[in-house]
Write an enzyme that holds these catalytic residues in place. Structure first.
Site, PDB file in Angstrom:
ATOM      1  N   ASP A  44      44.080  36.725  42.740  1.00 39.29           N
ATOM      2  CA  ASP A  44      44.226  37.878  41.857  1.00 39.29           C
ATOM      3  C   ASP A  44      42.913  38.650  41.929  1.00 39.29           C
ATOM      4  OD1 ASP A  44      44.392  39.735  39.899  1.00 39.29           O
ATOM      5  OD2 ASP A  44      44.930  38.355  38.280  1.00 39.29           O
ATOM      6  N   TYR A  67      42.286  35.473  33.708  1.00 44.82           N
ATOM      7  CA  TYR A  67      43.287  36.366  33.117  1.00 44.82           C
ATOM      8  C   TYR A  67      44.044  37.047  34.246  1.00 44.82           C
ATOM      9  CZ  TYR A  67      45.236  40.345  30.524  1.00 44.82           C
ATOM     10  OH  TYR A  67      46.075  41.283  29.971  1.00 44.82           O
ATOM     11  N   LYS A  73      43.325  48.155  39.128  1.00 46.23           N
ATOM     12  CA  LYS A  73      42.053  48.780  38.754  1.00 46.23           C
ATOM     13  C   LYS A  73      41.528  49.740  39.834  1.00 46.23           C
ATOM     14  CE  LYS A  73      41.195  45.665  35.024  1.00 46.23           C
ATOM     15  NZ  LYS A  73      41.672  44.315  34.907  1.00 46.23           N
TER      16      LYS A  73
HETATM   17  C1  LIG Z   1      42.969  43.686  34.469  1.00 43.94           C
HETATM   18  C2  LIG Z   1      43.494  42.478  35.161  1.00 43.94           C
HETATM   19  C3  LIG Z   1      44.858  42.227  35.280  1.00 43.94           C
HETATM   20  C4  LIG Z   1      45.888  43.063  34.593  1.00 43.94           C
HETATM   21  O1  LIG Z   1      45.905  44.376  35.052  1.00 43.94           O
HETATM   22  P1  LIG Z   1      46.569  45.514  34.116  1.00 43.94           P
HETATM   23  O2  LIG Z   1      46.508  46.739  34.966  1.00 43.94           O
HETATM   24  O3  LIG Z   1      45.722  45.574  32.888  1.00 43.94           O
HETATM   25  O4  LIG Z   1      47.955  45.085  33.817  1.00 43.94           O
HETATM   26  C5  LIG Z   1      45.271  41.155  36.036  1.00 43.94           C
HETATM   27  N1  LIG Z   1      44.377  40.356  36.637  1.00 43.94           N
HETATM   28  C6  LIG Z   1      43.056  40.564  36.553  1.00 43.94           C
HETATM   29  C7  LIG Z   1      42.119  39.657  37.282  1.00 43.94           C
HETATM   30  C8  LIG Z   1      42.565  41.627  35.802  1.00 43.94           C
HETATM   31  O5  LIG Z   1      41.255  41.802  35.687  1.00 43.94           O
END
Ligand SMILES: *Cc1c(COP(=O)(O)O)cnc(C)c1O
Length: 431
Positions: A241, A146, A269
């Site tokens: 990511d 994701y 995060k």
């Molecule tokens: C949470 C998450 C996102 C998205 O971040 P948001 O601050 O919710 O937009 C993207 N990539 C990964 C791996 C994530 O865990």
């Protein structure tokens, strides 16, 4: 089986009148596990208190950011102090420079960076940059990874999208989705074959190098070799990511854990210490394509916001203290050991997978290596397990496709609580 939550139930009814599903992010609705989503009144340290006055050991940690525990005094003070000096200027500040330097300290591969306001913005901007820099449109992602709700990346995504069995979102144009090619995670051979066929059209490979959004899964050595090979041979950029794994899988993220240097990295995060921050960055030559230096446009009214940078800098400076991260990792390892012992003792069909301070209990009888494996887990049992854990006072992520996040405020009492609750929930959920 569960507790009753009359105030949460009443709030949910009100919320449903004004927000789809009563929530501002779908996984919060508890659709995957059943029961009433808890409305949270406050959080402190390792604990959440809901509006019905029930208290839980928190293993969600606001999906990762609460690595110091909730409402840490230094962070709260830093936010309040910053607010006194003004909450947004739309002009550069010293705090942004300091924050960038602190981030670089943890992530030496990030030679230059941009701050944005969410993980989604970070990944969206990173793929725009990859496309702009390589002048190619194709991107490669992996099933179950994701990367936020970016149109191009909502193809075979994990997390909330996986829980609903709707890996693709309505509203994403097919014309756009066709540029996103997906492969199973850990499929090194598939990656080599895809590039042999379409290598000249592919700008980048984006991945959670250690996954969190289908639960914790580690990459195989062959998969990592394949990433190196396609970068070498076809000039595709590798984007890690690390929105979830940054400061979590290792203090220096998955890239430090795996000793792999990506071209670009996305953070979110933890980096914002609980306030909205995302970061993307990497090789300076690539970042020079970003406006105003180059032709790739990206901007943000609240980017580098003073409250968010205050929370981020303070959080990262505490995390930087010697042995601080290692202590949280040791706590997570204790939970892993306790869960493994309970699984063995009860002969349950479950496996525990961990990276640093992230941990997942999968109801599977074999290691989980990709999205198919994650889907094959017993998610009905996870739903029962989740409800029993809540009854026992432990707040888990409300989906079997997620990681649990441990904080510096989880001590021996919390470890014992989490392990004992799991023993009970494993036994009861088996029926
Ligand atoms: C949470 C998450 C996102 C998205 O971040 P948001 O601050 O919710 O937009 C993207 N990539 C990964 C791996 C994530 O865990």
């Amino acid at each position: 089986m569960g507790l009753s939550h009359p105030k949460s139930q009443a709030l949910l009814e009100r919320a449903r009148q004004v927000m789809p599903g009563g929530v501002n992010s779908p996984v919060r609705a508890f659709r995957a596990v059943g029961g009433t989503p808890l409305f949270i009144a406050e959080a402190k340290g390792a604990y959440l208190t809901d509006v019905d006055g029930q208290r839980y050991v928190d293993l969600v940690g606001t999906w990762g950011p609460a690595i110091l525990g909730h409402a840490r005094q230094e962070v709260v003070s830093a936010i309040c102090d910053a607010a006194q000096r003004g909450t947004s200027f739309g002009a550069p500040t010293e705090a942004e420079v300091t924050m960038a330097e602190v981030v670089q300290d943890f992530f030496p591969s990030i030679e230059m960076m941009r701050m944005v306001s969410s993980g989604t913005e970070a990944t969206m901007s990173a793929i725009r940059l990859a496309r702009g820099a390589t002048k190619r449109d194709g991107i490669v992602k992996f099933e179950g990874c994701y990367h936020g709700h970016v149109d191009s990346l909502l193809v075979k995504a994990g997390s909330g999208a996986a829980s609903f069995g709707e890996p693709d979102s309505a509203g994403v144009p097919a014309d756009l989705a066709q540029h996103t090619l997906t492969l199973p995670f850990n499929d090194g051979e598939g990656l080599r074959r895809l590039f042999a066929e379409k290598g000249e059209q592919l700008s980048c490979v984006i991945l959670e190098a250690i996954t969190g959004n289908m639960g914790v899964i580690l990459p195989t050595p062959d998969f990592l070799s394949a990433l190196e090979e396609v970068r070498e041979r076809y000039g595709a950029l590798i984007i890690f990511d690390e929105v979830m794994t940054g400061f979590r899988a290792h203090r220096g993220g998955a890239q430090a854990y795996l000793d792999f240097k990506p071209d670009l990295t996305c953070l979110g995060k933890v980096v914002g210490g609980g306030l909205p921050v995302g970061v993307y960055g990497g090789r300076a030559d690539l970042m020079s394509h970003i406006s105003p230096l180059g032709l790739v446009y990206q901007a943000g009214t609240l980017s580098g916001n003073p409250l968010a940078t205050a929370a981020g800098i303070t959080t990262l400076n505490i995390l930087k203290q010697p042995d601080f991260f290692e202590a949280i990792e040791a706590t997570t390892a204790s939970i892993e050991q306790g869960w493994n012992a309970a699984i063995k003792e009860g002969q349950h069909k479950a496996v525990v997978q961990r990276a640093g301070t992230m941990i997942t209990l999968f109801f599977s009888d074999k290691p989980v290596m990709n999205f198919d494996d994650a889907q094959a887990c017993d998610h009905e049992r996870f739903g029962r397990f989740h409800q029993i854990m809540l009854r026992e006072g432990v707040y888990l992520p409300p989906s079997g496709y997620e990681a649990c996040f441990v904080s510096a405020m989880h001590g021996q009492a919390e470890i014992d609580h989490i392990v004992n609750a799991a023993k009970i929930a494993l036994a009861e959920s088996a029926k």
